[in-house]
Write a protein that holds these residues in place. Structure first.
Motif, PDB file in Angstrom:
ATOM      1  N   LEU A  98       0.818  -1.210   0.000  1.00  0.00           N
ATOM      2  CA  LEU A  98       0.000   0.000   0.000  1.00  0.00           C
ATOM      3  C   LEU A  98       0.855   1.264   0.000  1.00  0.00           C
ATOM      4  CD1 LEU A  98      -2.889   1.122   0.169  1.00  0.00           C
ATOM      5  CD2 LEU A  98      -2.710   0.986   2.657  1.00  0.00           C
ATOM      6  N   LEU A  99       2.046   1.190   0.616  1.00  0.00           N
ATOM      7  CA  LEU A  99       2.918   2.354   0.708  1.00  0.00           C
ATOM      8  C   LEU A  99       3.356   2.840  -0.670  1.00  0.00           C
ATOM      9  CD1 LEU A  99       4.773   4.286   2.393  1.00  0.00           C
ATOM     10  CD2 LEU A  99       6.499   2.470   2.279  1.00  0.00           C
ATOM     11  N   VAL A 100       3.736   1.941  -1.536  1.00  0.00           N
ATOM     12  CA  VAL A 100       4.209   2.332  -2.864  1.00  0.00           C
ATOM     13  C   VAL A 100       3.086   2.978  -3.676  1.00  0.00           C
ATOM     14  CG1 VAL A 100       5.162   1.450  -5.026  1.00  0.00           C
ATOM     15  CG2 VAL A 100       6.030   0.607  -2.852  1.00  0.00           C
ATOM     16  N   LEU A 101       1.859   2.485  -3.517  1.00  0.00           N
ATOM     17  CA  LEU A 101       0.730   3.076  -4.234  1.00  0.00           C
ATOM     18  C   LEU A 101       0.489   4.516  -3.797  1.00  0.00           C
ATOM     19  CD1 LEU A 101      -1.802   0.092  -4.148  1.00  0.00           C
ATOM     20  CD2 LEU A 101      -0.267   0.733  -6.011  1.00  0.00           C
ATOM     21  N   LEU A 102       0.474   4.745  -2.489  1.00  0.00           N
ATOM     22  CA  LEU A 102       0.239   6.093  -1.984  1.00  0.00           C
ATOM     23  C   LEU A 102       1.415   7.017  -2.247  1.00  0.00           C
ATOM     24  CD1 LEU A 102      -1.424   5.221   1.453  1.00  0.00           C
ATOM     25  CD2 LEU A 102      -2.532   5.684  -0.729  1.00  0.00           C
TER      26      LEU A 102
END
Length: 702
Positions: free
Chosen positions: A197-201
């Motif tokens: 999720l971190l890379v998406l945000l």
């Protein structure tokens, strides 16, 4: 000063989290457990971000001490120890304690408490509190039961994932299952989900934050976007009002059917307390409590249907209140941006507001931020400041993207974050190390956390400022922060090569990475996923730059602000007309208030004097007759006092209308019948003014 820096940052971060929570949450109306749980989650996540630079500087100092201790024996002696391969420290740069040095043994305990508390919050407590807060049960037991049922699938998914990792470790013959390895598997599973999720945000924030400031410097861009938001918000506001009306109609039916002695009447009273005040008054006047519930054989709702209705009431009231507040805030923003557009061509170079702020400003602010200073800032300086800030943030974004794609390379070192930290480490400039680490991780956190504050999942998750965020969204944001912060910090340590699993050096790790355990237990995650998955941030940045997500949502029917779209132009025109209508309405209200103030100042004193003189020169016989009539009619007029006061207040609040001679004679029926009925004590005078038939009696009823 050994522990002063740590203590100061702990206190500062607490007040920072409290300030942000006060901006989005409502301390008076929301449950205390919701406030405490969200505050604790935000506080722990912000604390990790602020304390990690101190951990880095302390680790560099400890490496210097170990290197100096290992290089002190003679050359022919055998050097043994864990850090014997470290490079000797140069003699021209002796080791000295940094100002923020934290003694040994404190940081590991501190990180262990913070990390495991945050994981307990995000995976166990906060999901349960979400279901509890959203439940429509009327008792604590009912809410707990509903929360357990809703989270059964949620917790079962966690057990399934953990079981898959457990089976992998058990089947592998080269690994022996121990408690530390089980702990490492749990940490790896949580960090893998968070990194995904971190890379998406992060990919969205790295592009959108600089672009928002660059677009904010364009003339008219913010105003057009505000018009677009106004059109969308009006649609949502109308839908919220319609939903509230439907739910209140259901509540009214339930309230009429369930009487005072029905067993479920307490549940109905609980629902009524959650309704707006005006609806409570309407339903209270229509109650016939003298009728027993068993006198008529009616079909009564079940407790399960009342629980569902209670949940709908909580949701609809919260949504209606939020749209009302957001509409007023959006109007203020639109009026201010229109004032900025008008004042850009002002020759006096003084900022003129169309509407004065209802709240009195501080005299200190009025003195320094006067109309001249406001004009220079809003019309000249702020656009250039936004452009410079956008360029600086764009440079940071390029550095992050480059480092994410090259941080695995140790010879040569290609990550720019690692280059900066290693240059400072050679000179042992701890102030520079802490500032560089803080700016780097702070920028990464802003890109990730701002996306969490911006995203909206229909009406289920939405962080609205000005105390309009519901309990479910607050708890969900706390869950996201607790899941994103640990992989964010590990990613930062990997970018700076402070993580030994990335740098592949036999050096002392930071206290934060030491509690994570060795990822060698799961080599395909440590050597594969953690290294190559962050490279996808390049693809996400490109997609965000070309607004691919916005275009896809627009094609699916979710209107998004796009400059080259006909639907956007239509919504902008619609929002512009809505703002113009609200502006005219507010102008008429202010003009009406000014007229009432002028009439009061002009005729108020003369009316008081005439009334006082009339009371002084009254005939004694008339006074006796008036006393008798007053006593005789007191019992008849007492019941109508409240109605009379309501009528008087209604007359006071009525909005005066502007008439001229032309509009007055357009409709004779309206002028002769309608207005003579509404305003009987007045007669029209040429010039657009009204005069009283009896000036001394004009304010007697007010």
């Amino acid at each position: 000063m050994s522990g002063a820096a740590l203590g100061l940052e702990i206190v500062f971060v607490f007040f920072l989290a409290l300030f942000l929570l006060h901006r989005y949450g409502d301390f008076k109306k929301q449950h205390r457990l919701v406030i405490v749980g969200t505050l604790l989650a935000w506080y722990l996540c912000f604390l990790i971000v602020f304390i990690l630079p101190l951990d880095v500087s302390t680790t560099i100092y400890n490496r210097c001490k170990h290197a100096a201790a290992n290089s002190s024996p003679p050359e022919n002696s055998n050097i043994t120890g864990l850090y014997a391969t470290a490079a000797p420290v140069p003699s021209q740069h002796p080791c000295f304690k940094p100002w923020s040095y934290i003694p040994d043994g404190i940081m590991p305990i501190f990180w262990r408490v913070v990390y495991w508390t945050s994981q307990f919050l995000t995976w166990i407590l906060l999901p349960f509190m979400q279901s509890y807060a959203r439940s429509g049960g009327f008792s604590i037991t009912g809410k707990i039961k509903t929360a357990l049922i809703e989270n059964a699938i949620y917790y079962g998914t966690y057990l399934l994932i953990f079981g898959a990792f457990l089976i992998y470790v058990a089947v592998n013959p080269h690994l022996h299952l121990e408690w530390n390895q089980l702990q490492t598997i749990g940490i790896a599973a949580a960090n893998t989900w968070g990194l995904f999720l971190l890379v998406l945000l992060l990919g969205y924030g790295l592009v959108e934050i600089p672009r928002s400031y660059w677009n904010g410097a364009k003339r008219g861009y913010l105003l057009m976007k505000t018009y677009f938001k106004a059109a969308k918000l009006m649609t949502e506001k109308a839908d919220a009002e319609e939903t509230l009306e439907d739910v209140m109609e259901e509540v009214r039916k339930v309230n009429d059917s369930i009487k005072y002695n029905h067993p479920l009447r307490k549940c109905v009273d609980t629902i009524l307390k959650k309704c707006p005040t005006e609806y409570q008054e309407k339903m209270g006047r229509n109650m016939d409590d003298y009728e027993d519930f068993d006198e008529k054989h009616n079909t009564y709702p079940s407790e399960k249907s009342l629980v569902k209705l209670h949940k709908q009431v909580i949701y609809s009231v919260q949504r209606h209140r939020r749209t009302q507040v957001q509409w007023q805030i959006l109007l203020e923003q639109a009026f201010y941006l229109e004032d900025v557009a008008k004042n850009e061509t002002s020759a006096t170079r003084q900022f003129v507001h169309t509407f004065q702020s209802p709240e009195p400003e501080n005299k200190f602010i009025q003195y320094f931020y006067n109309p001249t200073v406001e004009w220079y800032w809003e019309c000249l300086l702020r656009p250039w400041f936004y452009r410079i800030l956008a360029v600086v943030l764009s440079i940071f974004s390029v550095i992050v993207v480059w480092s994410e794609c090259t941080f695995f390379s140790t010879t040569p070192v290609l990550s720019l974050f690692a280059v900066f930290i290693q240059l400072a480490e050679k000179t042992y400039n701890y102030i520079y190390i802490e500032i560089a680490c803080f700016l780097s991780i702070f920028f990464l956190s802003i890109c990730v956390y701002s996306t969490v504050f911006r995203i909206r999942v229909f009406n289920y998750y939405y962080l609205a400022s000005h105390h309009q965020t519901d309990a479910y969204s607050l708890l969900f944001s706390g869950m996201l922060f607790c899941r994103l912060t640990p992989p964010l910090c590990l990613n930062f340590l990997g970018l700076t090569h402070m993580d030994s699993s990335i740098s592949h050096q036999n050096t002392q790790p930071t206290a934060y990475t030491s509690i994570m355990g060795s990822m060698k237990v799961l080599s395909f995650i440590a050597d594969g996923f953690y290294i190559y998955y962050p490279m996808l941030v390049v693809i996400l940045c490109i997609a965000t730059y070309f607004s691919l997500g916005t275009r896809c949502l627009n094609l699916l029917g979710f209107q998004q602000f796009m400059g080259d779209n006909d639907m956007t132009s239509d919504l902008v025109d619609e929002g512009k007309e809505l703002i113009r209508r609200e502006k005219r309405k507010r102008q008429r209200q202010e003009e009406g208030e000014n007229r009432r103030r002028e009439w009061k100042e002009r005729y108020g004193h003369s009316r008081e004097d005439s009334t006082r003189n009339r009371n002084v020169h009254v005939d004694p016989k008339e006074s006796n007759l008036s006393d008798l009539s007053t006593n005789r009619s007191s019992k008849y007029t007492r019941a109508s006092n409240r109605t009379e006061r309501d009528r008087i207040e209604l007359l006071q609040d009525v909005e005066p209308l502007d008439f001229n001679a032309e509009t007055f004679t357009d409709d004779p029926l309206e002028s002769e019948s309608g207005r003579s009925f509404l305003y009987p004590p007045f007669r029209y005078q040429p010039g657009g003014r009204y005069l009283s038939m009896s000036q001394s009696r004009i304010f007697d009823d007010v």
